[in-house]
Design an enzyme around this catalytic site. Structure first.
Site, mmCIF file in Angstrom:
data_model
loop_
_atom_site.group_PDB
_atom_site.id
_atom_site.type_symbol
_atom_site.label_atom_id
_atom_site.label_comp_id
_atom_site.label_asym_id
_atom_site.label_seq_id
_atom_site.Cartn_x
_atom_site.Cartn_y
_atom_site.Cartn_z
ATOM 1 N N SER A 146 -1.224 -5.992 -12.694
ATOM 2 C CA SER A 146 -1.717 -4.692 -12.226
ATOM 3 C C SER A 146 -2.979 -4.337 -12.987
ATOM 4 C CB SER A 146 -0.666 -3.603 -12.492
ATOM 5 O OG SER A 146 -1.197 -2.325 -12.206
ATOM 6 N N TYR A 159 5.389 0.709 -18.473
ATOM 7 C CA TYR A 159 5.013 -0.116 -17.319
ATOM 8 C C TYR A 159 3.810 -0.994 -17.674
ATOM 9 C CZ TYR A 159 3.287 -1.132 -12.557
ATOM 10 O OH TYR A 159 2.827 -1.749 -11.409
HETATM 11 N N1 NAD Z 1 1.823 -0.018 -5.483
HETATM 12 C C1 NAD Z 1 0.894 -0.070 -6.401
HETATM 13 O O1 NAD Z 1 0.046 0.835 -6.505
HETATM 14 C C2 NAD Z 1 0.827 -1.240 -7.348
HETATM 15 C C3 NAD Z 1 -0.290 -1.326 -8.193
HETATM 16 C C4 NAD Z 1 -0.397 -2.380 -9.073
HETATM 17 C C5 NAD Z 1 0.584 -3.357 -9.121
HETATM 18 N N2 NAD Z 1 1.664 -3.254 -8.305
HETATM 19 C C6 NAD Z 1 2.689 -4.290 -8.423
HETATM 20 O O2 NAD Z 1 2.963 -4.861 -7.160
HETATM 21 C C7 NAD Z 1 4.333 -5.226 -7.080
HETATM 22 C C8 NAD Z 1 4.965 -4.616 -5.851
HETATM 23 O O3 NAD Z 1 4.845 -3.217 -5.914
HETATM 24 P P1 NAD Z 1 5.104 -2.270 -4.662
HETATM 25 O O4 NAD Z 1 4.245 -1.099 -4.843
HETATM 26 O O5 NAD Z 1 5.041 -3.049 -3.409
HETATM 27 O O6 NAD Z 1 6.608 -1.817 -4.970
HETATM 28 P P2 NAD Z 1 7.761 -1.273 -3.998
HETATM 29 O O7 NAD Z 1 8.592 -0.356 -4.822
HETATM 30 O O8 NAD Z 1 7.193 -0.783 -2.717
HETATM 31 O O9 NAD Z 1 8.592 -2.597 -3.722
HETATM 32 C C9 NAD Z 1 9.174 -3.282 -4.789
HETATM 33 C C10 NAD Z 1 10.338 -4.105 -4.284
HETATM 34 O O10 NAD Z 1 10.935 -4.743 -5.423
HETATM 35 C C11 NAD Z 1 12.343 -4.607 -5.321
HETATM 36 N N3 NAD Z 1 12.939 -4.691 -6.652
HETATM 37 C C12 NAD Z 1 12.939 -3.765 -7.640
HETATM 38 N N4 NAD Z 1 13.642 -4.203 -8.694
HETATM 39 C C13 NAD Z 1 14.084 -5.449 -8.374
HETATM 40 C C14 NAD Z 1 14.876 -6.414 -9.050
HETATM 41 N N5 NAD Z 1 15.377 -6.178 -10.273
HETATM 42 N N6 NAD Z 1 15.139 -7.590 -8.429
HETATM 43 C C15 NAD Z 1 14.661 -7.832 -7.187
HETATM 44 N N7 NAD Z 1 13.934 -6.942 -6.488
HETATM 45 C C16 NAD Z 1 13.650 -5.770 -7.074
HETATM 46 C C17 NAD Z 1 12.558 -3.258 -4.653
HETATM 47 O O11 NAD Z 1 13.852 -3.167 -4.074
HETATM 48 C C18 NAD Z 1 11.434 -3.255 -3.624
HETATM 49 O O12 NAD Z 1 11.847 -3.859 -2.400
HETATM 50 C C19 NAD Z 1 4.958 -4.796 -8.408
HETATM 51 O O13 NAD Z 1 4.985 -5.889 -9.291
HETATM 52 C C20 NAD Z 1 4.008 -3.746 -8.917
HETATM 53 O O14 NAD Z 1 4.052 -3.626 -10.320
HETATM 54 C C21 NAD Z 1 1.808 -2.220 -7.415
#
Ligand code: NAD
Length: 259
Positions: A146, A159
């Site tokens: 991220s 985080y």
């Molecule tokens: N959304 C953002 O702004 C953003 C920014 C930077 C990085 N990210 C990274 O991108 C990735 C996805 O984020 P997102 O925004 O799509 O999240 P989201 O919450 O929309 O989806 C995350 C998914 O991971 C699953 N999950 C959570 N804990 C879990 C576990 N222990 N085992 C298996 N599955 C699990 C959840 O059920 C969900 O389906 C993450 O690694 C996040 O850190 C997101």
């Protein structure tokens, strides 16, 4: 155009929602056999049905990446169903957003999913990837880090530390796995509109309009990103087009950290 991932077995952790879901859809469109590994059974199973109805091979496997048993079973069931593992997208994360007041439980949750969970799935996936191409080894791993691994944001301590760790882990893994023809890279998204963003709005009592007005202008492109805008860079890093790229991180942040 030919499908770039024809029959490539691709595991996406956290594939039930957000960036993971968009990644599953994109890899499926490119011909991959997609394994959705998530704790959200309802959304994951529904996505598998949707992908299959569109003509792809897809499988949902309930997986809590923080459990070593689950991680091991994920790879075993993938191999049983599809024969091997070609691509692993380490996307699942816990969004524990705490500052210095974080408890041991907060830290354990964040570290056990984002750092240790990612490592566990990688460990068992790599065992299988080393067997590819008659034991010469082959594979591609993409970690979801991220922009938060590079900048400070209020009360993101628990985080951000894990996301910075993932950037470093990407380099260590790339070094150790290069002899087995396994490339390891990371993508570093900016703010992407996903369920995690909606959870954040709920916690802070922000409307979508307020969230977009606050977050958008921090990115040089003056808006937040959409999940598919992260799925494409993941696809690129996992593809043959990135055959000489390993140990790197690609910012997918609309220019956020340039300021
Ligand atoms: N959304 C953002 O702004 C953003 C920014 C930077 C990085 N990210 C990274 O991108 C990735 C996805 O984020 P997102 O925004 O799509 O999240 P989201 O919450 O929309 O989806 C995350 C998914 O991971 C699953 N999950 C959570 N804990 C879990 C576990 N222990 N085992 C298996 N599955 C699990 C959840 O059920 C969900 O389906 C993450 O690694 C996040 O850190 C997101």
């Amino acid at each position: 155009m030919a499908q770039r991932f024809k029959n490539q077995v691709t595991i996406v952790t956290g594939g039930s929602a957000g960036i993971g879901e968009a990644t599953c859809e994109l890899f499926a469109e490119e011909g991959a056999r997609v394994v959705i590994a998530d704790i959200d059974d309802t959304a994951g199973a529904a996505l598998a049905v949707k992908l299959k109805q569109a003509g792809s091979e897809a499988l949902f496997i309930h997986t809590d990446i923080a459990s070593e048993d689950n991680a091991q079973r994920l790879i075993a069931e993938t191999v049983k169903a599809f024969g091997t593992v070609d691509v692993l997208v380490n996307n699942a994360a816990a969004f524990v957003l705490k500052g210095v007041e974080a408890t041991v439980a907060d830290w354990m949750k964040s570290l056990s999913v984002n750092v240790i969970g990612t490592s566990l799935v990688t460990k068992y996936a790599v065992e299988q990837m080393k067997k590819n191409d008659d034991g010469k080894g082959r594979g591609a791993i993409v970690n979801l880090a991220s922009m938060s691994g590079f900048i400070a944001q209020p009360n993101f301590l628990t985080y951000s530390a894990t996301k910075a760790a993932l950037v470093q882990m990407t380099k260590n893994l790339a070094l150790d796995l290069a002899p087995f023809n396994i490339r390891v890279n990371a993508v570093c998204p900016g703010t992407i509109l996903t369920r995690a963003s909606h959870d954040h709005m709920e916690r802070t009592g922000q409307s979508l309009e307020d969230f977009l007005a606050e977050q958008g202008p921090s990115h040089l492109l003056n808006r937040v990103g959409q999940p598919r805008e992260v799925a494409y860079p993941i696809l690129f890093l996992a593809s043959e087009e990135a055959s000489f790229i390993t140990a790197t991180h690609l910012m997918v942040d609309g220019g956020y950290i340039a300021r």
